[in-house]
Scaffold this motif. Sequence first.
Motif, PDB file in Angstrom:
ATOM      1  N   VAL A 265      85.779  81.708   3.609  1.00 12.94           N
ATOM      2  CA  VAL A 265      85.694  81.736   5.074  1.00 12.94           C
ATOM      3  C   VAL A 265      84.338  81.183   5.510  1.00 12.94           C
ATOM      4  N   GLY A 266      84.362  80.173   6.372  1.00  9.26           N
ATOM      5  CA  GLY A 266      83.129  79.566   6.854  1.00  9.26           C
ATOM      6  C   GLY A 266      82.587  78.463   5.961  1.00  9.26           C
ATOM      7  N   LEU A 267      83.244  78.229   4.818  1.00 10.76           N
ATOM      8  CA  LEU A 267      82.805  77.169   3.914  1.00 10.76           C
ATOM      9  C   LEU A 267      83.129  75.811   4.523  1.00 10.76           C
ATOM     10  N   GLU A 268      82.205  74.900   4.439  1.00 10.08           N
ATOM     11  CA  GLU A 268      82.375  73.572   5.034  1.00 10.08           C
ATOM     12  C   GLU A 268      83.596  72.867   4.443  1.00 10.08           C
ATOM     13  N   ASP A 269      84.328  72.170   5.317  1.00 11.48           N
ATOM     14  CA  ASP A 269      85.517  71.403   4.916  1.00 11.48           C
ATOM     15  C   ASP A 269      86.578  72.277   4.246  1.00 11.48           C
ATOM     16  N   THR A 270      86.644  73.532   4.678  1.00 18.54           N
ATOM     17  CA  THR A 270      87.596  74.473   4.060  1.00 18.54           C
ATOM     18  C   THR A 270      88.305  75.291   5.132  1.00 18.54           C
ATOM     19  N   ARG A 271      89.604  75.414   4.978  1.00 14.12           N
ATOM     20  CA  ARG A 271      90.409  76.290   5.843  1.00 14.12           C
ATOM     21  C   ARG A 271      91.229  77.206   4.947  1.00 14.12           C
ATOM     22  N   LEU A 272      91.009  78.507   5.084  1.00 18.65           N
ATOM     23  CA  LEU A 272      91.752  79.489   4.287  1.00 18.65           C
ATOM     24  C   LEU A 272      92.931  80.006   5.097  1.00 18.65           C
ATOM     25  N   ILE A 273      94.147  79.763   4.586  1.00 21.11           N
ATOM     26  CA  ILE A 273      95.374  80.281   5.192  1.00 21.11           C
ATOM     27  C   ILE A 273      95.812  81.496   4.386  1.00 21.11           C
ATOM     28  N   ALA A 274      95.838  82.662   5.016  1.00 24.56           N
ATOM     29  CA  ALA A 274      96.210  83.906   4.325  1.00 24.56           C
ATOM     30  C   ALA A 274      97.663  84.251   4.618  1.00 24.56           C
ATOM     31  N   ARG A 275      98.477  84.238   3.584  1.00 23.08           N
ATOM     32  CA  ARG A 275      99.895  84.585   3.730  1.00 23.08           C
ATOM     33  C   ARG A 275     100.100  85.996   3.201  1.00 23.08           C
ATOM     34  N   MET A 276     100.611  86.883   4.066  1.00 21.15           N
ATOM     35  CA  MET A 276     100.712  88.283   3.677  1.00 21.15           C
ATOM     36  C   MET A 276     101.779  88.999   4.496  1.00 21.15           C
ATOM     37  N   LEU A 277     102.024  90.255   4.144  1.00 22.22           N
ATOM     38  CA  LEU A 277     103.025  91.050   4.847  1.00 22.22           C
ATOM     39  C   LEU A 277     102.591  91.309   6.292  1.00 22.22           C
ATOM     40  N   PRO A 278     103.543  91.337   7.217  1.00 27.07           N
ATOM     41  CA  PRO A 278     103.216  91.537   8.630  1.00 27.07           C
ATOM     42  C   PRO A 278     102.970  93.002   8.965  1.00 27.07           C
ATOM     43  N   ARG A 279     101.840  93.518   8.469  1.00 27.15           N
ATOM     44  CA  ARG A 279     101.465  94.911   8.712  1.00 27.15           C
ATOM     45  C   ARG A 279     100.189  94.974   9.538  1.00 27.15           C
ATOM     46  N   ILE A 280     100.082  96.009  10.356  1.00 30.57           N
ATOM     47  CA  ILE A 280      98.922  96.150  11.234  1.00 30.57           C
ATOM     48  C   ILE A 280      97.624  96.199  10.441  1.00 30.57           C
ATOM     49  N   ASP A 281      97.612  96.974   9.353  1.00 27.40           N
ATOM     50  CA  ASP A 281      96.379  97.085   8.567  1.00 27.40           C
ATOM     51  C   ASP A 281      95.966  95.748   7.961  1.00 27.40           C
ATOM     52  N   ASN A 282      96.955  94.896   7.653  1.00 28.97           N
ATOM     53  CA  ASN A 282      96.622  93.567   7.134  1.00 28.97           C
ATOM     54  C   ASN A 282      95.954  92.703   8.206  1.00 28.97           C
ATOM     55  N   MET A 283      96.471  92.801   9.427  1.00 27.67           N
ATOM     56  CA  MET A 283      95.892  92.028  10.516  1.00 27.67           C
ATOM     57  C   MET A 283      94.472  92.507  10.821  1.00 27.67           C
ATOM     58  N   GLU A 284      94.274  93.802  10.756  1.00 29.73           N
ATOM     59  CA  GLU A 284      92.937  94.367  10.979  1.00 29.73           C
ATOM     60  C   GLU A 284      91.966  93.909   9.891  1.00 29.73           C
ATOM     61  N   LYS A 285      92.464  93.852   8.671  1.00 32.29           N
ATOM     62  CA  LYS A 285      91.628  93.411   7.551  1.00 32.29           C
ATOM     63  C   LYS A 285      91.222  91.956   7.734  1.00 32.29           C
ATOM     64  N   CYS A 286      92.156  91.132   8.166  1.00 31.15           N
ATOM     65  CA  CYS A 286      91.856  89.717   8.410  1.00 31.15           C
ATOM     66  C   CYS A 286      90.761  89.579   9.466  1.00 31.15           C
ATOM     67  N   ALA A 287      90.886  90.359  10.538  1.00 36.16           N
ATOM     68  CA  ALA A 287      89.885  90.309  11.610  1.00 36.16           C
ATOM     69  C   ALA A 287      88.508  90.709  11.094  1.00 36.16           C
ATOM     70  N   GLU A 288      88.465  91.747  10.273  1.00 36.75           N
ATOM     71  CA  GLU A 288      87.188  92.220   9.721  1.00 36.75           C
ATOM     72  C   GLU A 288      86.539  91.177   8.807  1.00 36.75           C
ATOM     73  N   LEU A 289      87.370  90.395   8.123  1.00 37.60           N
ATOM     74  CA  LEU A 289      86.851  89.438   7.146  1.00 37.60           C
ATOM     75  C   LEU A 289      86.674  88.036   7.721  1.00 37.60           C
ATOM     76  N   GLY A 290      86.964  87.885   9.012  1.00 41.32           N
ATOM     77  CA  GLY A 290      86.749  86.601   9.658  1.00 41.32           C
ATOM     78  C   GLY A 290      87.873  85.605   9.513  1.00 41.32           C
ATOM     79  N   VAL A 291      89.043  86.066   9.106  1.00 39.02           N
ATOM     80  CA  VAL A 291      90.208  85.179   9.020  1.00 39.02           C
ATOM     81  C   VAL A 291      90.870  85.141  10.400  1.00 39.02           C
TER      82      VAL A 291
END
Length: 256
Positions: free
Chosen positions: A145-171
């Motif tokens: 995350v934030g690495l130059e010329d890099t886009r991280l696409i996170a594929r995961m289960l549609p759960r609230i805690d997963n979305m919260e985790k993504c937000a915390e980690l900058g995804v």
Amino acid sequence: MILFLAGTSDARELAIEMKQAGLQVLATVVTEPAAKSLQDAGIDTQIGRLTAVDMASLIVEKGFQAVVDASHPFAEEASKNALQGAKEANVPYIRYERESQRFQDDKLILVNDYAEAAKLAATKRGVIMLTTGSKTLEIFAKELVGLEDTRLIARMLPRIDNMEKCAELGVEQKNIVAIQGPFSKELNKALYKQYNVTLMITKESGKVGSVDEKLEAALECGIETIMIARPNINYQNVHSTFEDVISDVQQQLNNN
């Protein structure tokens, strides 16, 4: 009664077959959805993570005669706790392990663990689709995350805690694919093309884990893939078919 570590679709089917074979099972799971899936099939469940000490205490308290570990191939901690708990409680341990697969391709790179995969991905950059779930997202986010010329696409289960985790980690939301499988090869291809993926990261979860579809789709699209090998655990009494697991359990019970 058998203490049964579950959490995957094939584990659920094994629990059902064990019950049909006349074996009394209590399944231990981590999430409520997993518990409901088993309960709907008439399997008694207990929710919550168990340490080795917890497991040994539960075995003694409930009088379990054996432990069947049908946890995910990458649930390393759960398996180690089950092995130790069964040993401390002096009951047989039987492992159901999805059959391992062997893949070979010029665009496929096999690594030993998540950290190695993340560091390797960071050297390649581009559009990286991560399909290893949310549990280890932090390892990849730290490197990518934030690495130059890099886009991280996170594929995961549609759960609230997963979305919260993504937000915390900058995804960012635009980089989240919240979806539940199973996925066909065609759907995998469509997702890769939609996001212009240049690198895919997966783990060797076995055929039931839909590794075939993810990998074949990526390779057919010319996408380089990093695959994480299974943890190296010294299991005991390992079987890759339901029939062998049930036969072993019955034999162990008859010997006691």
